[in-house]
Design a protein around this motif. Structure first.
Motif, PDB file in Angstrom:
ATOM      1  N   MET A  69     104.156  42.597 -87.970  1.00 22.69           N
ATOM      2  CA  MET A  69     102.749  42.491 -88.349  1.00 22.69           C
ATOM      3  C   MET A  69     102.363  43.530 -89.402  1.00 22.69           C
ATOM      4  O   MET A  69     101.558  43.257 -90.295  1.00 22.69           O
ATOM      5  N   SER A  70     102.949  44.713 -89.311  1.00 21.83           N
ATOM      6  CA  SER A  70     102.702  45.737 -90.324  1.00 21.83           C
ATOM      7  C   SER A  70     103.202  45.257 -91.682  1.00 21.83           C
ATOM      8  O   SER A  70     102.544  45.444 -92.715  1.00 21.83           O
ATOM      9  N   LEU A  71     104.369  44.620 -91.682  1.00 22.94           N
ATOM     10  CA  LEU A  71     104.926  44.048 -92.909  1.00 22.94           C
ATOM     11  C   LEU A  71     103.985  43.006 -93.499  1.00 22.94           C
ATOM     12  O   LEU A  71     103.724  42.996 -94.708  1.00 22.94           O
ATOM     13  N   LEU A  72     103.509  42.112 -92.657  1.00 23.52           N
ATOM     14  CA  LEU A  72     102.643  41.029 -93.123  1.00 23.52           C
ATOM     15  C   LEU A  72     101.408  41.579 -93.824  1.00 23.52           C
ATOM     16  O   LEU A  72     101.037  41.128 -94.919  1.00 23.52           O
ATOM     17  N   VAL A  73     100.767  42.558 -93.202  1.00 19.95           N
ATOM     18  CA  VAL A  73      99.522  43.087 -93.744  1.00 19.95           C
ATOM     19  C   VAL A  73      99.773  43.866 -95.038  1.00 19.95           C
ATOM     20  O   VAL A  73      99.077  43.669 -96.043  1.00 19.95           O
ATOM     21  N   LEU A  74     100.771  44.741 -95.044  1.00 22.54           N
ATOM     22  CA  LEU A  74     101.048  45.523 -96.252  1.00 22.54           C
ATOM     23  C   LEU A  74     101.543  44.623 -97.388  1.00 22.54           C
ATOM     24  O   LEU A  74     101.193  44.838 -98.551  1.00 22.54           O
ATOM     25  N   ALA A  75     102.344  43.617 -97.063  1.00 18.27           N
ATOM     26  CA  ALA A  75     102.825  42.686 -98.084  1.00 18.27           C
ATOM     27  C   ALA A  75     101.669  41.936 -98.724  1.00 18.27           C
ATOM     28  O   ALA A  75     101.659  41.698 -99.944  1.00 18.27           O
ATOM     29  N   SER A  76     100.676  41.574 -97.927  1.00 18.29           N
ATOM     30  CA  SER A  76      99.518  40.847 -98.472  1.00 18.29           C
ATOM     31  C   SER A  76      98.751  41.723 -99.457  1.00 18.29           C
ATOM     32  O   SER A  76      98.229  41.236-100.465  1.00 18.29           O
ATOM     33  N   VAL A  78     100.065  44.232-101.350  1.00 23.83           N
ATOM     34  CA  VAL A  78     100.864  44.400-102.568  1.00 23.83           C
ATOM     35  C   VAL A  78     100.837  43.132-103.414  1.00 23.83           C
ATOM     36  O   VAL A  78     100.690  43.192-104.642  1.00 23.83           O
ATOM     37  N   ILE A  79     100.975  41.994-102.777  1.00 24.28           N
ATOM     38  CA  ILE A  79     101.020  40.726-103.512  1.00 24.28           C
ATOM     39  C   ILE A  79      99.725  40.480-104.294  1.00 24.28           C
ATOM     40  O   ILE A  79      99.738  39.917-105.388  1.00 24.28           O
ATOM     41  N   LYS A  80      98.612  40.922-103.742  1.00 23.57           N
ATOM     42  CA  LYS A  80      97.314  40.699-104.413  1.00 23.57           C
ATOM     43  C   LYS A  80      96.966  41.788-105.423  1.00 23.57           C
ATOM     44  O   LYS A  80      95.979  41.665-106.146  1.00 23.57           O
ATOM     45  N   SER A  81      97.765  42.854-105.493  1.00 23.54           N
ATOM     46  CA  SER A  81      97.388  44.027-106.290  1.00 23.54           C
ATOM     47  C   SER A  81      97.339  43.773-107.790  1.00 23.54           C
ATOM     48  O   SER A  81      96.623  44.458-108.511  1.00 23.54           O
ATOM     49  N   ILE A 149     109.467  42.722-102.433  1.00 23.77           N
ATOM     50  CA  ILE A 149     108.449  41.710-102.741  1.00 23.77           C
ATOM     51  C   ILE A 149     107.987  41.839-104.189  1.00 23.77           C
ATOM     52  O   ILE A 149     107.909  40.852-104.928  1.00 23.77           O
ATOM     53  N   ALA A 150     107.685  43.066-104.599  1.00 29.64           N
ATOM     54  CA  ALA A 150     107.184  43.294-105.948  1.00 29.64           C
ATOM     55  C   ALA A 150     108.203  42.852-107.001  1.00 29.64           C
ATOM     56  O   ALA A 150     107.835  42.353-108.069  1.00 29.64           O
ATOM     57  N   LYS A 151     109.484  43.010-106.683  1.00 25.48           N
ATOM     58  CA  LYS A 151     110.548  42.663-107.644  1.00 25.48           C
ATOM     59  C   LYS A 151     110.902  41.177-107.603  1.00 25.48           C
ATOM     60  O   LYS A 151     111.639  40.688-108.472  1.00 25.48           O
ATOM     61  N   ALA A 152     110.380  40.451-106.639  1.00 27.29           N
ATOM     62  CA  ALA A 152     110.779  39.059-106.437  1.00 27.29           C
ATOM     63  C   ALA A 152     110.467  38.160-107.635  1.00 27.29           C
ATOM     64  O   ALA A 152     111.169  37.188-107.887  1.00 27.29           O
TER      65      ALA A 152
END
Length: 254
Positions: A69-76, A78-81, A149-152
């Motif tokens: 869940m921590s991954l999900l929230v932090l990933a969301s 970064v993806i929107k940044s 994720i950022a490099k994807a």
């Protein structure tokens, strides 16, 4: 609905409450017809009451679901940044979930993720909750995943790097650790030294000493409490350390 929250709670500890718990509740409401926030809040109250009256040792370690869940929230976050949500980044998140959790759990996690992305979440508040409950090794693993994720989409924007750096600060990850993990995702001159957290001027003995220190810091055994599904990312970090050391050894011929 009850069986879903029961599944969710079974793998969760600290993330069932706080800002992460709020984001989870919002996400469930975005795709479960007839969901009422009060139902989830009551689930949280009941769960926390069980934690208070039960054996506290059961909740002393971060559980697999907490990391998820921590991954999900932090990933969301970064993806929107960078102001947009790139499909390649979403595909990367989904592929990582499939690799870690298998199809059924990955589908549920990704469905949650798509709901969390729709909510504005405070990175600082989420990171405060994480660092109060999660080990340093687990927080380093979160950072590694975020750079992936950022490099994807094959291009890491300045806004994404800035966001990850801000998250690292909130997680109490120091500059050396941040630069080390960041260097694992770039093929640039001198990155092998950054990964080992040393300068190019370091002696051969210093290189060997740094390698031993990094092996200890990033050994996958430090993440065994998170469950086997999260060990692959730990092994990738560990391999980056091995590769960096081998590259320096080849350059210096020792």
């Amino acid at each position: 609905m009850g069986s879903f929250t029961k599944w969710l709670g079974a793998g969760l500890g600290f993330t069932f409450g706080g800002p992460i718990g709020a984001a989870i509740g919002f996400a469930i409401g975005s795709f479960v017809d007839g969901f009422e926030a009060d139902v989830f809040k009551q689930e949280q109250i009941d769960y926390n009451r069980e934690r208070t009256t039960g054996n506290s040792d059961e909740y002393s370690n971060t559980q697999s679901g907490d990391f998820e869940m921590s991954l999900l929230v932090l990933a969301s976050i970064v993806i929107k940044s960078d102001g947009k949500i790139d499909q390649r980044e979403l595909n990367f998140v989904r592929s990582q979930f499939l690799g870690m959790y298998g199809k059924e759990r990955a589908n549920t996690a990704f469905k949650l993720f798509k709901g969390i992305v729709k909510k504005d979440v405070s990175a600082r508040q989420v990171c405060i909750q994480i660092r109060e409950h999660m080990s340093h090794a687990s927080r380093l693993q979160l950072l590694h995943f975020l750079f992936g994720i950022a490099k994807a989409d094959e291009f890491v924007s300045k806004s994404e790097v800035d966001e990850i750096k801000k998250i690292a600060g909130y997680l109490y990850i120091n500059q050396n650790d941040y630069e080390s993990i960041k260097a694992m995702f770039y093929d640039e001159s001198g990155n092998a030294y950054k990964i080992l957290e040393i300068d190019k001027s370091a002696s051969n003995d210093d290189v060997k000493s740094a390698y031993r220190k990094m092996v200890k810091k990033y050994h996958p055994d430090k993440l065994r409490d998170l469950g086997p599904e999260h060990l692959q990312g730990a092994k990738e970090k560990f391999q980056s350390i091995q590769d960096a050391y081998q590259k320096i050894k080849n350059e210096r011929d020792f």
